[in-house]
Design a protein around this motif. Structure first.
Motif, PDB file in Angstrom:
ATOM      1  N   HIS A 129     -41.975  27.454 -64.196  1.00 16.17           N
ATOM      2  CA  HIS A 129     -42.838  27.839 -65.323  1.00 16.17           C
ATOM      3  C   HIS A 129     -44.299  27.484 -65.094  1.00 16.17           C
ATOM      4  CE1 HIS A 129     -39.363  29.204 -67.525  1.00 16.17           C
ATOM      5  NE2 HIS A 129     -38.748  28.094 -67.134  1.00 16.17           N
TER       6      HIS A 129
ATOM      7  N   CYS B 178     -42.652  35.380 -70.397  1.00 19.67           N
ATOM      8  CA  CYS B 178     -41.485  34.593 -69.999  1.00 19.67           C
ATOM      9  C   CYS B 178     -40.766  34.085 -71.246  1.00 19.67           C
ATOM     10  CB  CYS B 178     -41.952  33.420 -69.130  1.00 19.67           C
ATOM     11  SG  CYS B 178     -40.609  32.346 -68.570  1.00 19.67           S
TER      12      CYS B 178
ATOM     13  N   CYS C  25     -39.957  31.289 -71.897  1.00 15.46           N
ATOM     14  CA  CYS C  25     -40.434  29.958 -72.295  1.00 15.46           C
ATOM     15  C   CYS C  25     -41.617  30.046 -73.248  1.00 15.46           C
ATOM     16  CB  CYS C  25     -40.814  29.131 -71.067  1.00 15.46           C
ATOM     17  SG  CYS C  25     -42.375  29.622 -70.315  1.00 15.46           S
TER      18      CYS C  25
ATOM     19  N   ASN D 110     -44.613  31.313 -72.363  1.00 13.86           N
ATOM     20  CA  ASN D 110     -45.808  31.507 -71.541  1.00 13.86           C
ATOM     21  C   ASN D 110     -45.787  32.932 -70.968  1.00 13.86           C
ATOM     22  OD1 ASN D 110     -48.095  30.907 -69.984  1.00 13.86           O
ATOM     23  ND2 ASN D 110     -46.907  29.968 -68.343  1.00 13.86           N
TER      24      ASN D 110
ATOM     25  N   CYS E 283     -45.439  33.169 -65.552  1.00 19.07           N
ATOM     26  CA  CYS E 283     -44.740  32.049 -64.904  1.00 19.07           C
ATOM     27  C   CYS E 283     -44.296  32.453 -63.493  1.00 19.07           C
ATOM     28  CB  CYS E 283     -43.483  31.677 -65.687  1.00 19.07           C
ATOM     29  SG  CYS E 283     -43.822  30.885 -67.260  1.00 19.07           S
TER      30      CYS E 283
HETATM   31 ZN   LIG Z   1     -41.877  30.397 -68.257  1.00 16.96          ZN
END
Ligand SMILES: [Zn+2]
Length: 313
Positions: free
Chosen positions: A168, A178, A180, A182, A185
């Motif tokens: 990440h 992504c 996550c 973000n 990544c």
């Molecule tokens: Zn990520």
């Protein structure tokens, strides 16, 4: 008996689709391995049952007296102190549940929980490509990208247990979104999934695996050139990430593992060029800094998980 005198430990690797467990002795010899699929759709209790049953089988066969301990590698972000997984794409039903303590309770013995990529990095340090060093970084290139950092011979965990989430790291500020939260990544630009997505975008074919794209890259036609362009992209993103890691750690060894290694000849040249371009530390230490392939394959996590009880005693 002190734990370092005991004969063997049990390592478990709970992957995205299967569960493996192994009895491994103090010299790193694998005595026994169980691998089977676990039915994730049946939920938490079934998966915990499968883990515990696999460990029990090995413990019964090799004897409880000689058992130094049990390490369990799982995908996801881990809170070490509590023995929780807080975020796991593959195992959402294990999130925010005392996984470690529940396995301990069912087995009646102490268990160590670890992130799977951290365990793999530790395995490589113990008996793999990193056996001659105490400081290394491992990137596991699969459907996602995992990371593990070994510093001074131990897993670098951070204060909670979430260090080493190297998949990440941002490599493209305005890149692909992504899970996550973000965007851009590393794992969105250099994983097998990213390779498949790029192949799709370039009309190379439907449902191509990274292995297919690797084979295509060997061809001397238009599609071969497109496939090689994909691998150059992969290499550039990996090079950016490696430059950051070399700058941050100044370690002697950075290992790559996973199903994408067969494409090494297609992505590594661009990766190394980018790393050299972007990292002063790398240029200054080029003769002593190694970027290399891991050697334990998908068994690294099993070895690392089994090594934990000796390391954490
Ligand atoms: Zn990520």
């Amino acid at each position: 008996m002190p734990v370092d005198m005991l004969d063997y430990a049990i390592g478990v690797d709970l992957g995205g689709t299967n569960l493996r467990a192994a009895a491994i002795d103090r010299t790193g010899k694998m005595l026994d391995k169980i691998s089977g699929s676990t039915n994730y759709s049946e939920g938490r209790d079934a998966v915990l049952h499968d883990i515990v049953t696999a460990i029990q089988k090995l413990r019964e066969k090799h004897g409880a007296e000689g058992l130094a301990g049990i390490g369990v590698g799982v995908p996801g972000f881990i809170r070490m102190k509590e023995g929780f997984i807080t975020n796991s794409n593959n195992l959402p039903f294990l999130e925010n549940f005392p996984v470690r303590d529940e396995i301990s309770r069912r087995l009646g013995t102490f268990v160590i929980l670890e992130n799977d990529a951290n365990a793999a990095a530790l395995g490589e340090k113990w008996i793999g490509a990193g056996r001659d060093t105490d400081d290394l970084v491992l990137l596991t290139l699969g459907t996602g990208i995992g990371g593990g950092i070994i510093s001074g011979g131990r897993v670098l965990r951070g204060f909670v247990g979430m260090a080493g989430e190297l998949g990440h790291i941002t490599v493209v500020p305005t890149g692909n979104p992504c899970g996550c939260g973000n965007q851009g990544c590393l794992e969105k630009h250099s994983s097998a999934t990213a390779v498949t997505a790029m192949a799709h975008m370039l009309h190379l074919g439907e449902g191509l695996t990274s292995k297919d794209v690797c084979e295509l890259a060997g061809r001397q036609d238009e599609n071969g050139e497109k496939a090689r362009a994909i691998w150059r992209q992969v290499g550039e993103s990996l090079g950016i990430a490696l430059a950051t890691l070399v700058n941050a750690f100044n370690f002697p060894l950075y290992l790559l593992s996973g199903g994408m290694l067969p494409a090494w000849e297609f992505f590594a040249p661009h990766m190394m060029q980018t790393l050299e371009h972007r990292s002063f530390t790398y240029r200054a230490t080029k003769a002593e800094t190694r970027i290399a392939q891991a050697t334990l394959g998908n068994e690294a996590g099993l070895f690392g998980a089994a090594y934990l009880p000796w390391l954490e005693k």
